[in-house]
Scaffold this active site. Structure first.
Site, PDB file in Angstrom:
ATOM      1  CD  GLU A   1     -67.407  47.707  11.890  1.00  0.00           C
ATOM      2  OE1 GLU A   1     -67.399  47.468  13.112  1.00  0.00           O
ATOM      3  OE2 GLU A   1     -68.257  48.426  11.355  1.00  0.00           O
TER       4      GLU A   1
ATOM      5  CB  THR B   1     -69.423  44.502   6.409  1.00  0.00           C
ATOM      6  OG1 THR B   1     -69.842  44.396   5.037  1.00  0.00           O
ATOM      7  CG2 THR B   1     -68.025  45.094   6.446  1.00  0.00           C
TER       8      THR B   1
ATOM      9  CE  LYS C   1     -67.438  31.246  18.812  1.00  0.00           C
ATOM     10  NZ  LYS C   1     -68.654  30.658  19.409  1.00  0.00           N
ATOM     11  CB  SER C   2     -65.116  34.077  24.432  1.00  0.00           C
ATOM     12  OG  SER C   2     -64.232  34.055  25.514  1.00  0.00           O
TER      13      SER C   2
ATOM     14  CG  LEU D   1     -61.637  33.885  17.206  1.00  0.00           C
ATOM     15  CD1 LEU D   1     -62.477  34.226  15.982  1.00  0.00           C
ATOM     16  CD2 LEU D   1     -60.314  33.256  16.800  1.00  0.00           C
ATOM     17  N   GLY D   2     -61.265  36.720  20.848  1.00  0.00           N
ATOM     18  CA  GLY D   2     -61.007  37.942  21.606  1.00  0.00           C
ATOM     19  C   GLY D   2     -59.823  37.772  22.546  1.00  0.00           C
TER      20      GLY D   2
ATOM     21  CD  GLN E   1     -73.205  44.594   3.698  1.00  0.00           C
ATOM     22  OE1 GLN E   1     -72.818  45.726   3.435  1.00  0.00           O
ATOM     23  NE2 GLN E   1     -73.147  44.093   4.913  1.00  0.00           N
TER      24      GLN E   1
ATOM     25  CE1 TYR F   1     -80.084  49.301   6.754  1.00  0.00           C
ATOM     26  CE2 TYR F   1     -80.000  47.570   5.107  1.00  0.00           C
ATOM     27  CZ  TYR F   1     -79.444  48.684   5.705  1.00  0.00           C
ATOM     28  OH  TYR F   1     -78.251  49.176   5.254  1.00  0.00           O
TER      29      TYR F   1
END
Length: 192
Positions: free
Chosen positions: A129, A127, A101-102, A104-105, A174, A162
């Site tokens: 990172e 997941t 999200k811009s 948060l960036g 997962q 996948y």
């Protein structure tokens, strides 16, 4: 082809693409906002001298669960694994990409280092990172918007989506932030 809000809603409505839980208010013009779960994987830096992608290092990370009303504090320079609150399921002719999200960036939060691509056929939590490149700690609240999923229609269905191979796929199904499984079927070409 990048799917529009109309196409995203149609894919979800038909059941071909699934987001669970799904909130229509999260649909943007060409993406769906996803929210942060309350599970994190922290790196235990004192357990190993180095990280070796070819080796199984089961004690490299540990799972931490925060209360739903408490924030996880990500300190400057820290890297942790998180996950989306939503489970995503993709058909064999739709792939997705996770973007940060811009807003948060602009605070110094990186949502993914390299692994933003989600293959057709995938099902599970995504997941994250998470890295803090700011100079102050960042509060990560369970349930907050953490990223957005963009969906792409393939030119034809994947021959081997996948999770369809005889050996399975490392991250299919997962739950929560999943530690690296790079050692499984590790590939290294001899270089002279």
């Amino acid at each position: 082809m990048l799917l529009s809000d109309r196409d995203i809603r149609a894919e979800i409505g038909s059941g071909r693409v699934a987001l669970d839980p799904f909130d229509d208010a999260m649909v943007q013009p060409s993406s769906v906002d996803v929210r942060l779960d309350r599970y994190f994987r922290l790196f235990d830096n004192h357990k190993y001298a180095v990280i070796d992608p070819a080796e199984d290092q089961p004690e490299l990370t540990r799972l931490v669960e925060v209360d739903p009303d408490e924030a996880f504090v990500l300190h400057p320079g820290e890297f942790v694994l998180g996950s989306t609150h939503e489970t995503i399921t993709l058909p064999d002719d739709v792939a997705a990409r996770l973007e940060g999200k811009s807003s948060l960036g602009r605070l110094g939060l990186l949502t993914h280092s390299t692994a933003g691509f989600i293959d057709p056929g995938f099902t599970g939590h995504v997941t994250l990172e998470l890295s803090n490149v700011a100079t102050l700690p960042i509060m990560l609240w369970p349930g907050m918007k953490i990223g957005q999923l963009c969906f792409f229609r393939l030119s034809s269905p994947a021959e081997r989506p996948y999770g369809s191979g005889a050996d399975g796929s490392r991250y299919q199904g997962q739950r929560g932030p999943t530690a690296s499984r790079s050692h499984v079927k590790f590939h290294r070409t001899h270089v002279e």
